[in-house]
Design a protein around this motif. Sequence first.
Motif, PDB file in Angstrom:
ATOM      1  N   ALA A  39       0.829  -1.210   0.000  1.00 34.50           N
ATOM      2  CA  ALA A  39       0.000   0.000   0.000  1.00 34.50           C
ATOM      3  C   ALA A  39       0.860   1.255   0.000  1.00 34.50           C
ATOM      4  O   ALA A  39       0.528   2.251  -0.663  1.00 34.50           O
ATOM      5  CB  ALA A  39      -0.940  -0.017   1.214  1.00 34.50           C
TER       6      ALA A  39
ATOM      7  N   THR B 238       0.574   3.833  -3.088  1.00 30.94           N
ATOM      8  CA  THR B 238       0.137   5.182  -2.724  1.00 30.94           C
ATOM      9  C   THR B 238       1.185   6.215  -3.136  1.00 30.94           C
ATOM     10  O   THR B 238       0.850   7.273  -3.688  1.00 30.94           O
ATOM     11  CB  THR B 238      -0.129   5.272  -1.216  1.00 30.94           C
TER      12      THR B 238
ATOM     13  N   VAL C 297      -6.869   7.513  -1.450  1.00 24.76           N
ATOM     14  CA  VAL C 297      -6.567   6.532  -0.400  1.00 24.76           C
ATOM     15  C   VAL C 297      -7.791   6.249   0.460  1.00 24.76           C
ATOM     16  O   VAL C 297      -8.147   5.087   0.697  1.00 24.76           O
ATOM     17  CB  VAL C 297      -5.400   7.028   0.476  1.00 24.76           C
ATOM     18  N   THR C 298      -8.456   7.295   0.937  1.00 24.86           N
ATOM     19  CA  THR C 298      -9.571   7.092   1.871  1.00 24.86           C
ATOM     20  C   THR C 298     -10.778   6.441   1.209  1.00 24.86           C
ATOM     21  O   THR C 298     -11.589   5.806   1.890  1.00 24.86           O
ATOM     22  CB  THR C 298      -9.989   8.426   2.507  1.00 24.86           C
TER      23      THR C 298
ATOM     24  N   SER D 121     -10.420   4.031  -0.819  1.00 22.86           N
ATOM     25  CA  SER D 121      -9.937   2.671  -1.119  1.00 22.86           C
ATOM     26  C   SER D 121      -9.988   2.356  -2.611  1.00 22.86           C
ATOM     27  O   SER D 121     -10.218   1.212  -3.015  1.00 22.86           O
ATOM     28  CB  SER D 121     -10.734   1.619  -0.324  1.00 22.86           C
TER      29      SER D 121
ATOM     30  N   LEU E  94      -7.403   2.536  -4.501  1.00 24.94           N
ATOM     31  CA  LEU E  94      -6.155   1.852  -4.823  1.00 24.94           C
ATOM     32  C   LEU E  94      -6.274   0.389  -4.394  1.00 24.94           C
ATOM     33  O   LEU E  94      -6.604   0.101  -3.240  1.00 24.94           O
ATOM     34  CB  LEU E  94      -4.980   2.511  -4.106  1.00 24.94           C
TER      35      LEU E  94
ATOM     36  N   VAL F 141      -4.545  -0.699  -1.153  1.00 27.16           N
ATOM     37  CA  VAL F 141      -5.138  -0.093   0.043  1.00 27.16           C
ATOM     38  C   VAL F 141      -6.436  -0.805   0.397  1.00 27.16           C
ATOM     39  O   VAL F 141      -6.707  -1.106   1.567  1.00 27.16           O
ATOM     40  CB  VAL F 141      -5.365   1.414  -0.171  1.00 27.16           C
TER      41      VAL F 141
ATOM     42  N   TYR G  90      -7.106  -2.736   3.964  1.00 30.91           N
ATOM     43  CA  TYR G  90      -8.157  -2.336   4.897  1.00 30.91           C
ATOM     44  C   TYR G  90      -9.158  -3.447   5.190  1.00 30.91           C
ATOM     45  O   TYR G  90      -9.902  -3.361   6.160  1.00 30.91           O
ATOM     46  CB  TYR G  90      -8.891  -1.106   4.364  1.00 30.91           C
TER      47      TYR G  90
END
Length: 265
Positions: free
Chosen positions: A210, A214, A230-231, A233, A235, A238, A242
């Motif tokens: 990740a 990123t 990123v937040t 998700s 990617l 990532v 998570y």
Amino acid sequence: MDEDLSDVVRTRIEDRVLEVTLDRPPANAIDLPTSRAMGEVFASFRDDPDLRVAIVRTAGEKFFSAGFDLKAAADGAAVQGEYGVGGFGGLQELPDLNKPVIAAVHGMAVGGGWELALSCDLIYASEASRFGLPEINAGTLADAATIKLPKRIPYHVAMELLLTGRWMSADEAARWGVVNEVLPDEEALMARAWETARLLADGPPLVFAAIKETARAAESLRFQAAMDLVTSSDLPTVATLYSSEDEQEGFRAFAEKRKPVWKGR
């Protein structure tokens, strides 16, 4: 791998670490078949779930690598020929390489040899190492270095190196942050590279993946756009992290004050 190149691009595996040694006397210059062979090695490393970290080193005392084989180019080999799956040297254009790679530089890293080191995530160098981009003297462009160096060190320093072709010592490279650490000799260099490799091999592989994805995605984005990526998700690495067992294991290990056991899933 291209025929009869197993002695030129040697590999060994220990503790989930892949060590890749380029051994092409006298200067470890990289021609097209060698680049393709290196690409196959690094692609296999990328795709092998049992391997966590790679170390890139070269044989010999004088040269880490002289970069692209200009003698082959003078004999008619295309400078922009088929370098293989990872681009020149097998690393700088290899897609989805989400594992840490360490360069152990001993000797002169020249042109594409320096670019090979710049394709790695960490660079350790011996005191005997020197770095240079003499492409201007051969009437060609140090393309990857021209893209990467001005983003990693002060612009004016990078441009001086590119425009003049001057040499940079290992100590100066460390001062500008081009290398992580300078070691007194090759023995200390390899000990340090392996120490770090084993540390990373015991680390959380999904987090490392990740981090690398990123960082790549964020390179061309503004901060908020990268954070949103990123937040949300969006990617793949990532999203995998998570929803992984490893992330829950990390939380539990922290709460229980013990060392986590990473499974990579």
